[in-house]
Motif scaffolding. Structure first.
Motif, PDB file in Angstrom:
ATOM      1  N   TYR A  29     -11.665  -4.355   0.723  1.00 34.05           N
ATOM      2  CA  TYR A  29     -10.221  -4.272   0.920  1.00 34.05           C
ATOM      3  C   TYR A  29      -9.498  -5.151  -0.077  1.00 34.05           C
ATOM      4  O   TYR A  29      -9.974  -6.225  -0.437  1.00 34.05           O
ATOM      5  CB  TYR A  29      -9.848  -4.714   2.342  1.00 34.05           C
ATOM      6  CG  TYR A  29     -10.468  -3.854   3.408  1.00 34.05           C
ATOM      7  CD1 TYR A  29      -9.828  -2.705   3.846  1.00 34.05           C
ATOM      8  CD2 TYR A  29     -11.701  -4.174   3.958  1.00 34.05           C
ATOM      9  CE1 TYR A  29     -10.403  -1.901   4.816  1.00 34.05           C
ATOM     10  CE2 TYR A  29     -12.285  -3.382   4.923  1.00 34.05           C
ATOM     11  CZ  TYR A  29     -11.627  -2.252   5.352  1.00 34.05           C
ATOM     12  OH  TYR A  29     -12.201  -1.455   6.301  1.00 34.05           O
ATOM     13  N   LYS A  51      -5.627  -2.839   1.869  1.00 35.26           N
ATOM     14  CA  LYS A  51      -5.721  -1.520   1.265  1.00 35.26           C
ATOM     15  C   LYS A  51      -7.196  -1.248   1.017  1.00 35.26           C
ATOM     16  O   LYS A  51      -7.870  -2.030   0.348  1.00 35.26           O
ATOM     17  CB  LYS A  51      -4.942  -1.506  -0.047  1.00 35.26           C
ATOM     18  CG  LYS A  51      -4.931  -0.198  -0.770  1.00 35.26           C
ATOM     19  CD  LYS A  51      -4.052  -0.324  -2.000  1.00 35.26           C
ATOM     20  CE  LYS A  51      -4.002   0.972  -2.757  1.00 35.26           C
ATOM     21  NZ  LYS A  51      -3.130   0.858  -3.929  1.00 35.26           N
ATOM     22  N   ASP A  84      -3.194   3.550   1.808  1.00 35.20           N
ATOM     23  CA  ASP A  84      -3.718   3.559   0.447  1.00 35.20           C
ATOM     24  C   ASP A  84      -2.664   3.988  -0.560  1.00 35.20           C
ATOM     25  O   ASP A  84      -2.992   4.435  -1.654  1.00 35.20           O
ATOM     26  CB  ASP A  84      -4.935   4.489   0.368  1.00 35.20           C
ATOM     27  CG  ASP A  84      -6.080   3.978   1.223  1.00 35.20           C
ATOM     28  OD1 ASP A  84      -6.147   2.762   1.435  1.00 35.20           O
ATOM     29  OD2 ASP A  84      -6.898   4.794   1.680  1.00 35.20           O
ATOM     30  N   TYR A 133     -10.715   0.304  -0.285  1.00 40.14           N
ATOM     31  CA  TYR A 133     -11.340   0.965  -1.422  1.00 40.14           C
ATOM     32  C   TYR A 133     -12.846   0.783  -1.315  1.00 40.14           C
ATOM     33  O   TYR A 133     -13.332   0.031  -0.478  1.00 40.14           O
ATOM     34  CB  TYR A 133     -10.791   0.449  -2.757  1.00 40.14           C
ATOM     35  CG  TYR A 133     -11.208  -0.957  -3.133  1.00 40.14           C
ATOM     36  CD1 TYR A 133     -12.210  -1.162  -4.073  1.00 40.14           C
ATOM     37  CD2 TYR A 133     -10.607  -2.076  -2.580  1.00 40.14           C
ATOM     38  CE1 TYR A 133     -12.595  -2.442  -4.427  1.00 40.14           C
ATOM     39  CE2 TYR A 133     -10.975  -3.344  -2.927  1.00 40.14           C
ATOM     40  CZ  TYR A 133     -11.975  -3.527  -3.856  1.00 40.14           C
ATOM     41  OH  TYR A 133     -12.359  -4.789  -4.209  1.00 40.14           O
TER      42      TYR A 133
END
Length: 77
Positions: free
Chosen positions: A17, A7, A29, A9
């Protein structure tokens, strides 16, 4: 199906991640079921919650190829 995947960021161009367990049909996300660690490709820093990952794998979660590679490097699989 539950998948172990990354995910994203962080800032634009400086991504980090999180390794998360989430439904395979959810957005990248989107809302994760559980956060299991993080991976920073710029510094090659990896932190993994090994007991939680092993529990998810025993429950039948499938890692994506990238997460599979991270787990192999950490000698979990």
């Amino acid at each position: 199906m539950i998948k172990l995947r990354l995910k994203r960021y962080g800032r634009k161009g400086k991504a980090s991640y999180r390794v998360v367990a989430m439904n395979s049909r959810d957005r990248r996300d989107g809302c994760a079921l559980e956060e299991l660690g993080f991976y920073n490709p710029r510094t090659n820093q990896i932190y993994l919650n090994i007991p939680a990952i092993q529990i998810r794998l025993q429950q039948g979660a499938q890692p994506t190829p990238t997460v599979q590679h991270i787990l192999n490097r950490a000698k979990i699989i």
